[in-house]
Each structure stands twice: as structure tokens, then as C-alpha cells.
Design an enzyme around this catalytic site. Structure first.
Site, PDB file in Angstrom:
ATOM      1  N   LYS A  34       0.900  -1.365  -0.169  1.00 13.38           N
ATOM      2  CA  LYS A  34       0.014  -0.520   0.497  1.00 13.38           C
ATOM      3  C   LYS A  34       0.362   1.670   0.141  1.00 13.38           C
ATOM      4  O   LYS A  34       0.961   1.948  -1.000  1.00 13.38           O
ATOM      5  CB  LYS A  34      -1.294   0.054   1.353  1.00 13.38           C
ATOM      6  CG  LYS A  34      -1.624   1.343   1.786  1.00 13.38           C
ATOM      7  CD  LYS A  34      -2.701   1.033   2.965  1.00 13.38           C
ATOM      8  CE  LYS A  34      -1.615   1.438   3.633  1.00 13.38           C
ATOM      9  NZ  LYS A  34      -2.345   1.946   5.379  1.00 13.38           N
ATOM     10  N   THR A  35       2.606   1.139   0.953  1.00  9.90           N
ATOM     11  CA  THR A  35       2.617   2.533   1.164  1.00  9.90           C
ATOM     12  C   THR A  35       3.675   2.336  -0.402  1.00  9.90           C
ATOM     13  O   THR A  35       3.457   3.890  -1.094  1.00  9.90           O
ATOM     14  CB  THR A  35       4.011   2.179   2.167  1.00  9.90           C
ATOM     15  OG1 THR A  35       2.764   1.974   2.667  1.00  9.90           O
ATOM     16  CG2 THR A  35       4.448   3.492   2.122  1.00  9.90           C
ATOM     17  N   ASP A 225      -4.630   7.891   3.822  1.00 13.94           N
ATOM     18  CA  ASP A 225      -5.208   6.837   4.086  1.00 13.94           C
ATOM     19  C   ASP A 225      -5.614   5.888   5.204  1.00 13.94           C
ATOM     20  O   ASP A 225      -6.085   6.804   5.582  1.00 13.94           O
ATOM     21  CB  ASP A 225      -3.275   7.132   4.417  1.00 13.94           C
ATOM     22  CG  ASP A 225      -2.575   5.415   4.222  1.00 13.94           C
ATOM     23  OD1 ASP A 225      -3.234   4.267   4.329  1.00 13.94           O
ATOM     24  OD2 ASP A 225      -1.778   4.982   4.888  1.00 13.94           O
ATOM     25  N   GLU A 226      -5.045   4.690   5.459  1.00 13.63           N
ATOM     26  CA  GLU A 226      -6.201   4.312   6.871  1.00 13.63           C
ATOM     27  C   GLU A 226      -7.538   4.559   7.078  1.00 13.63           C
ATOM     28  O   GLU A 226      -8.786   5.041   7.409  1.00 13.63           O
ATOM     29  CB  GLU A 226      -5.479   4.662   7.326  1.00 13.63           C
ATOM     30  CG  GLU A 226      -3.873   3.789   7.974  1.00 13.63           C
ATOM     31  CD  GLU A 226      -3.476   2.133   8.018  1.00 13.63           C
ATOM     32  OE1 GLU A 226      -4.661   1.402   7.910  1.00 13.63           O
ATOM     33  OE2 GLU A 226      -2.803   1.789   7.970  1.00 13.63           O
ATOM     34  N   GLN A 256      -9.065  -4.864   8.210  1.00 15.02           N
ATOM     35  CA  GLN A 256      -8.108  -3.766   9.223  1.00 15.02           C
ATOM     36  C   GLN A 256      -9.199  -2.640   9.865  1.00 15.02           C
ATOM     37  O   GLN A 256      -8.269  -2.036  10.671  1.00 15.02           O
ATOM     38  CB  GLN A 256      -6.970  -3.216   8.521  1.00 15.02           C
ATOM     39  CG  GLN A 256      -6.738  -5.092   8.517  1.00 15.02           C
ATOM     40  CD  GLN A 256      -5.004  -5.206   7.248  1.00 15.02           C
ATOM     41  OE1 GLN A 256      -4.162  -4.008   7.896  1.00 15.02           O
ATOM     42  NE2 GLN A 256      -4.502  -4.384   6.431  1.00 15.02           N
ATOM     43  N   ARG A 610       0.503 -10.135  10.572  1.00 18.48           N
ATOM     44  CA  ARG A 610       1.773  -9.002  11.692  1.00 18.48           C
ATOM     45  C   ARG A 610       2.495 -10.574  10.507  1.00 18.48           C
ATOM     46  O   ARG A 610       3.690  -9.551  10.990  1.00 18.48           O
ATOM     47  CB  ARG A 610       1.290  -8.752  12.323  1.00 18.48           C
ATOM     48  CG  ARG A 610       0.830  -8.018  13.633  1.00 18.48           C
ATOM     49  CD  ARG A 610       0.291  -6.514  12.431  1.00 18.48           C
ATOM     50  NE  ARG A 610      -0.644  -6.064  11.684  1.00 18.48           N
ATOM     51  CZ  ARG A 610      -0.541  -5.602  10.624  1.00 18.48           C
ATOM     52  NH1 ARG A 610      -0.257  -5.419   9.900  1.00 18.48           N
ATOM     53  NH2 ARG A 610      -1.426  -6.150   9.475  1.00 18.48           N
TER      54      ARG A 610
END
Length: 752
Positions: A34-35, A225-226, A256, A610
């Protein structure tokens, strides 16, 4: 965009990067790059000739913004410095600084942290003579925060019959009055809390269409974002800013979304298409982080949620080992099993302790893990301990700095008016506050003219104090943040007082003040900062989030311990998720509705994803709670993982609490069904052994709610402090032995 960029992206990523105009949603599965996509998307906008001043990118943490800006700069050069990039709170605090006067605030307004807010609520409760057991400051602040995030003003709160009925039903009919007093006091003090930074931005845009129009023209491209973690207030700000050009791109993963308790609304991402029918959707489904086993196991869990945007996350990485499930007889044994597993994997596979993380649902679970790690001499760090900026001496000096910039800051004034001691007692401070209320002046106006409100003898030290603050304000107006802070630290008498304390704690506090001044120096010397004033520094530290301080440098390799909420956005080679028991995970408070249960399942999904190479899950059949041993059953989430990805391990302890002839692991463990389970035995509390480096702390500033360690009773939480005839007693709820009352003058306690 050059081919060199595209060669680094898969087809879905490339499509999301190349899209420029109109609304778009990028659904980014865990570990899907994503980044990288966000970075290249902004770089592409710049390469297409979009002015960086016209791009607003809202991130989850300041740290994420800083890292992304650095990556964009590598691609497009120094032009990236001109992007508007940061958290909602930092970007809109910056806008409010420019526009504050339009909504009646000073441009140098103070930003209250949670502790400031709780302290103020405590003072209001006292003044209103309300019981702080019924109106717990934490609960009151949460109620006020929830109202602000839903953009419910004080007047709407007071006039809404449904809200009034709710408060009366909860036996707290005065919540609206407290909200009103709290809002008035913040306004009078020229202060905003964190929620106000968003609430007041909405007020600004609603009441001043010209200001909204100005920023709509500045922000031609909005990226969030998020997005699954936005609340109603943030959603509205983003929608308003993008209303003119409709160039809004949101990035997130509904699977998430784990911050409903903070006001996040998953419907923002689920219903995004309703606001923008012409929406383009891009799905990033390839997970680059985890093994195929971990990705498939995570998919098998999250498919049980009804409210979701369907996607098919996959991995081209190796298959990887099965997910181990450890079953323990008690929480202490669970700690031992996890610690042994970490030690063995580290030695057998030549790993570093930095490769390991232990994740839990609640902070209290760290105790058993810490003890087990210490016994094997495994170094560890706990993420989410007391922040540097929450330490008493730091808050004291910062209060002086805040008061210098905004003399109306009531919380800062109360904190330092008699520190170091200058003969201004609680009675005098109460008189000053009453005088301010009765004369409708700010407390600073009363302090500055104390001789008009108090007898000369009582007024003199207050007049001297006011003169000091005025002198600091003069220095701060001429000098940069470092010179001003250094002058204030010395002139206030703080440095002298801390230097005179030669105890270990005193030395540590003195060093912390030095460290704060080092931080101010670094802030001033940062070439990328145009504004180097004390006011700018205070805003900078007020907006540091927990996530920004997570990766503080620590000595040597260490296992990381943290809550799952804290782990979001991070990744580790080997991950242990502990405490997978009903009523613990899922939490007993989250199983009363489908929406809550689905939030818990998303939290489990975040925890699973994670892990890069190896995932281990564990649970105990009995666990101590408030000093009592309770039997536990394994979490329903363990049954939701497809059995083909799981390897169950027995512990050395008793098998568990399944019925006669029934496997404690259901159909997954049929091959072991010939074992007859035993009932869990009642475990005696184990005697606590303190670590070798145990040193008692100075407890003169001990506060309720703090976590302490006792050489005999182990870890506990201070629930009450009482002073009788000059001696202070602490009532402490120990995790293993229950409630104890200790005299602080004799108790050897280490404060955590």
C-alpha cells in the site's frame, strides 16, 4: 510516469498509481504494498504537472507521513517538501492556527492532551460536587469525545431528549452540564483537546463558507490513508474539501477496521460508493509479507464477517510452516511455553530477538509473558508504556512553556503556580479561581492583578510569579524555541531543584529535562522547519501519537510486547498471539452484537497478518482475574481457522475441560480422541520472584491507576491512596494475590 516505476508494480498497483482524476478507492489487503502505491501515486501526480501545494495527503501517523515524503522526494526531488502531508490532527491544527480568530480562539491556542482533559473534568466534578465514582473522568471524557466526533454541540446535547434519557438511565443526568462546563473552560483557557481539532475545523468550514472555499481551491487532490479508521467528523472534512473537484482517493482495508472504540466508522469505507457513484475501485490483493499458510488462514477467519468488501487476498511466497496452537493449563504456563518457544527458535534458526513479537488483547496480559521472558534472560520491550511526554518533570516544564505561549492556559497555570514551591497554597489557588469565575475574568487576568483580589501578603508571591511568566513571554517573542526553553528551565528554578536531588530518581528526572532540551534543539536545527518558535514546538509535541513513538531506539535486540491495536501497520518475522480465550479474545464486552463481534474478528485478522514466516497462537484453560483463578474455554476464533493450516500442541499440564470422550479441539484433533481429558486443577498462586535488577522507586508522586511491582506480591494497580496523620497508604489490586493495603513509607514498590 517512467517505465522504471511501473516495473516495480504489479498490474493492480500500476492501475491505481496511473489513475489521476475523479474519485477512487484503493482496497489494500494486508501486506499488499500500500505505501509503495501511495508513494508512486503522489509522485505520478507531481510528474503530471500537479502543483504539490494542491495535494493534501492525510496519513494515520506523523511517522508514516515523514517516511512517505522522504520516499516521494527520492523519486521526484525537493518538490515533495511542498506537499500538505500529515495526520488529520496535525494538518487541521495548522489550518486552525491560521484561522483561529474566526471562531474566537487565539492563534496560540494550547492543545490539551488526555491527561489535561481528565484533570479539568476532575476539577469540574469537584466544583459541581458530583461523585467521581459515578462520574469517572475517563468515562465522562469518552462521552464528550464521542459527542464531538459525531459533531454534537453542547446545545444539541442538552436539548436532545434521547441523549437526556440515556444519561438519566445510566444514573448520570449531569453529563450535559459537565460537557457544557468543560467546553466553556477550554474556550476560556484558549485550549482545544484532540477532538476539538476536528470538531472546530468542521465548525470553521460550516460557519465560514469563504474559508472552506479557500481550502477547496488549495486542495485540488485529496488522499486519505487508512480510510477505514476515519470517524464521522473526519469523513465530513474530507468530503467537504473534495466537493469542488471530486478528486478524492481513499486507501484502506475494511478487514483492518479496529478502532470503533475511538469513533471509527467502518460504514465510511463500505458506503463510499454512495457518495461517489462514478467511483473507480482498485483492489490490491497480493500479500508480499506473509507465507501462503498465514494468508489462507487469515482469509478463512475474515470470511465469517458479513459486513465487508469482498476480495481474494493471495500470496506467491513459500507455503511456510503450519500455525502452531499452544494449550496451557494457566496464564503463567502460557508465558513459559511462549518464552521457551522463542528461545528455541532463536537458537535453532539463528534469529535475532528483534524478529519476535508477542501480541495480546489487553495490557494486563503482559505480566505472565514478562515474568517468563525474564526467567530465561530474554530481553524485551513493551510498547505502550509511559510516554516520555507524560513524565511528571517533562509535563512540569512543558506547562511553563505552554503558559509562556498562552497565559490563559488554566491547566498549565495550576500545575506550576507553586512549583518549585513559592508559598502559594491550595486555598489561595481556590480563591483565585473563584475570583475569576465571579468577575468573569480569565484566571490569568486575576493572577496578573492578584493585589486587587487578595491581601498584600498572599498576593506578593503571585505577583512575582506573573512577572516571571511575562518575562518568559518577552524572551519567547525574540528568541527561537531552544533559547526560550533553556531560559525558562533555568529561571523557573526547575533545573536547580532537580539537580539538588541526588537520588537515582532525581538524577533520572534531571536527565529527562536535559533530553527535552535536546529535543527542542533538534527541532530548531531541523532545516525543513520554517517556524522555529516555542509555539510551533509545542504544537509539534502535542501532536505526537503513540504510533509515532513506537519504534523508539532501544539497546540491543529485544522481543516486542504490545497490544494488537498498537501492532497495526507493523510486521514481524515470528508472531505469537496469546490469550485466545472466550471473554478475553473476543472480549466479553464485544460479544453482545454482530457489529462488535465482527470488529473483534477484524482485530484477530490484523494480528494474524502481522506475521511474515511463523505464527503461533496460545490459550490457557485457567487464568487469574482479580486474584481468583477462573477456568477458561478456547476462543471461537480458533475454530474459524481452516484446520488444514493448524498444528495443535499439547502442553505438559492437564488436557483441559472438554466433556467425557470429547476432544478439547473438536474435529481438528480426532486423532487424539482416545485421550480422556481431566478437569482443570485449582492452581496455587506461585510465589513471586523479583528480577535481579529490581530497585524500589520514589513513591512520593504515586498516583491511582499506576502499575507497580512489589518484591513479594508481584504486579498490581494502585486503586486508592489515603493520607492519615501524615502517612500515605496505598490500596493496590495485585494480579496474583488480590487487594493489599501498604504504607508507602515502608513498601518497596517499583513504579512502571
Amino acid at each position: 510516469m517512467g517505465l522504471d516505476y511501473l516495473s516495480l508494480l504489479n498490474p493492480s498497483q500500476a492501475a491505481a498509481v496511473m489513475q489521476i482524476d475523479g474519485p477512487c478507492m484503493i482496497i489494500a489487503g494486508a501486506g499488499s504494498g500500500k505505501t509503495r502505491v501511495l508513494t508512486y501515486r503522489i509522485a505520478n501526480l507531481l510528474e503530471q504537472g500537479v502543483d504539490p501545494f494542491h495535494i493534501l495527503a492525510l496519513t494515520f501517523t506523523n511517522k508514516a507521513a515523514k517516511e512517505m515524503r522522504a520516499r516521494i522526494e527520492k523519486v521526484v526531488g525537493p518538490n515533495a517538501k511542498n506537499l500538505w502531508m500529515g495526520t488529520f490532527h496535525s494538518i487541521f491544527a495548522r489550518i486552525l492556527r491560521s484561522e483561529a480568530d474566526k471562531i474566537g480562539y487565539p492563534r496560540s491556542f494550547t492543545i490539551y492532551d488526555t491527561q489535561d482533559s481528565k484533570t479539568l473534568i476532575g476539577q469540574i466534578l469537584k466544583e459541581l460536587e458530583l461523585d467521581d465514582k459515578m462520574y469517572k473522568p475517563n468515562m465522562v471524557l469518552s462521552r464528550i469525545s464521542s459527542a464531538k466526533n459525531k459533531l454534537i454541540s453542547v446545545q444539541q446535547y442538552l436539548n436532545d431528549p434521547v441523549i437526556r434519557q440515556d444519561d438519566e438511565a445510566s444514573m448520570r443526568p449531569k453529563l450535559g452540564v459537565i460537557y457544557q462546563q468543560y467546553a466553556n473552560r477550554c474556550f476560556k483557557a484558549g485550549a482545544m483537546d484532540f477532538d476539538d481539532l476536528l470538531y472546530q475545523t468542521n465548525v470553521l468550514f460550516k460557519d465560514h463558507p469563504d474559508v472552506l472555499n479557500k481550502y477547496q481551491h488549495i486542495f485540488r487532490y485529496v488522499m486519505v490513508d487508512e480510510y477505514q479508521d476515519t470517524n464521522y467528523s473526519q469523513y465530513l472534512i474530507a468530503r467537504k474539501l473534495a466537493a469542488k473537484d471530486r478528486n478524492i482517493c481513499v486507501v484502506g482495508d475494511d478487514a483492518q477496521s479496529i478502532y470503533a472504540f475511538r469513533g471509527a466508522d467502518i460504514q465510511n469505507i463500505l458506503n463510499f460508493e454512495k457518495d461517489y457513484p462514478e467511483l473507480q475501485v482498485f483492489k490490491l490483493e497480493q500479500n508480499y509479507r506473509s507465507t501462503k499458510t498465514i494468508v489462507k488462514a487469515a482469509n478463512s477467519v475474515i470470511k465469517n464477517n458479513q459486513a465487508q468488501l469482498r476480495k481474494d487476498v493471495f500470496s506467491d511466497n513459500e507455503e511456510g510452516p503450519l500455525i502452531e496452537v499452544l494449550k496451557a493449563a494457566s496464564d503463567n504456563e502460557e508465558g513459559k511455553l511462549v518464552a521457551n518457544s522463542i528461545y528455541e527458535d532463536k537458537m535453532n534458526q539463528h534469529l535475532s530477538y528483534d524478529d519476535f513479537a508477542i501480541l495480546y488483547r489487553t495490557n494486563a496480559q503482559s505480566r505472565a509473558m514478562e515474568e517468563a521472558l525474564r526467567k530465561l534472560n530474554i530481553k524485551y520491550k513493551i510498547v505502550g508504556g509511559l510516554s516520555f511526554y507524560q513524565r511528571k518533570e517533562i509535563k512540569d516544564l512543558v506547562a511553563y512553556l505552554r503558559l509562556t505561549v498562552n497565559p490563559n492556559d488554566e491547566q498549565a497555570l495550576r500545575r506550576v503556580i507553586n512549583y518549585p514551591k513559592r508559598g502559594i497554597g491550595d486555598t489561595t489557588i481556590a480563591k483565585l479561581i473563584n475570583a475569576a469565575e465571579e468577575s468573569n475574568h480569565t484566571i490569568w487576568e486575576v493572577v496578573s492583578n492578584a493585589d486587587q483580589f487578595l491581601p498584600t501578603r498572599a498576593a506578593n508571591p503571585i505577583v512575582d510569579f506573573a512577572e516571571k511568566i511575562k518575562a518568559y513571554t518577552t524572551v519567547a517573542a525574540k528568541e527561537d524555541a531552544f533559547e526560550a526553553a533553556k531560559f525558562i528551565a533555568k529561571n523557573s528554578g526547575m533545573i536547580e531543584e532537580l539537580y539538588a536531588d541526588k537520588s537515582i530518581e532525581g538524577l533520572s528526572r534531571y536527565e529527562n529535562i536535559q533530553e527535552l532540551l535536546n529535543g527542542v534543539k533538534a527541532f530548531v536545527e531541523d532545516p525543513e522547519r520554517e517556524e522555529k518558535s516555542l509555539s510551533a514546538f509545542l504544537q509539534d509535541i502535542a501532536l505526537v501519537t503513540d504510533a509515532d513513538t513506537k519504534d523508539a531506539q532501544s539497546e540491543g535486540e529485544q522481543v516486542t510486547l504490545m497490544t494488537i491495536h498498537s501492532a497495526k501497520g507493523l510486521e514481524f518475522r515470528n508472531v505469537y498471539i496469546v490469550g485466545l480465550e472466550e471473554n478475553l479474545f473476543p472480549s466479553q464486552m464485544m460479544i453482545t452484537s454482530r457489529a462488535d463481534l465482527e470488529e473483534e474478528r477484524r482485530l484477530f485478522y490484523v494480528a494474524i497478518t502481522r506475521a511474515e514466516k511463523k505464527l503461533t497462537l496460545s490459550y490457557a484453560t485457567s487464568r487469574y482475574q482479580w486474584g481468583n483463578l477462573r477456568s477458561c474455554e478456547k476462543s471461537r476464533f480458533l475454530d474459524e481457522i481452516d484446520p488444514q493450516y493448524v498444528d495443535f500442541k499439547f502442553s505438559a499440564g492437564p488436557i483441559g475441560s472438554a466433556g467425557p470422550g470429547e476432544s478439547p479441539f473438536g474435529h481438528v484433533f480426532e486423532r487424539r480422541s482416545n485421550l480422556v481429558p481431566q478437569a482443570p486443577r485449582k492452581l496455587a498462586a506461585t510465589k513471586y520472584t523479583p528480577p535481579a535488577d529490581f530497585k524500589p522507586s520514589d513513591t512520593s508522586n504515586l498516583q491511582t491507576g499506576q502499575r507497580v511491582e512489589h518484591p513479594k506480591f508481584g504486579f498490581g494497580t494502585v486503586t486508592k491512596l489515603e493520607t492519615v496523620q501524615g502517612s500515605t497508604k496505598a490500596i493496590i489490586e495485585f494480579e496474583e494475590v488480590g487487594e493489599k493495603t501498604l504504607l508507602l513509607s515502608f513498601a518497596k514498590l517499583r513504579v512502571h
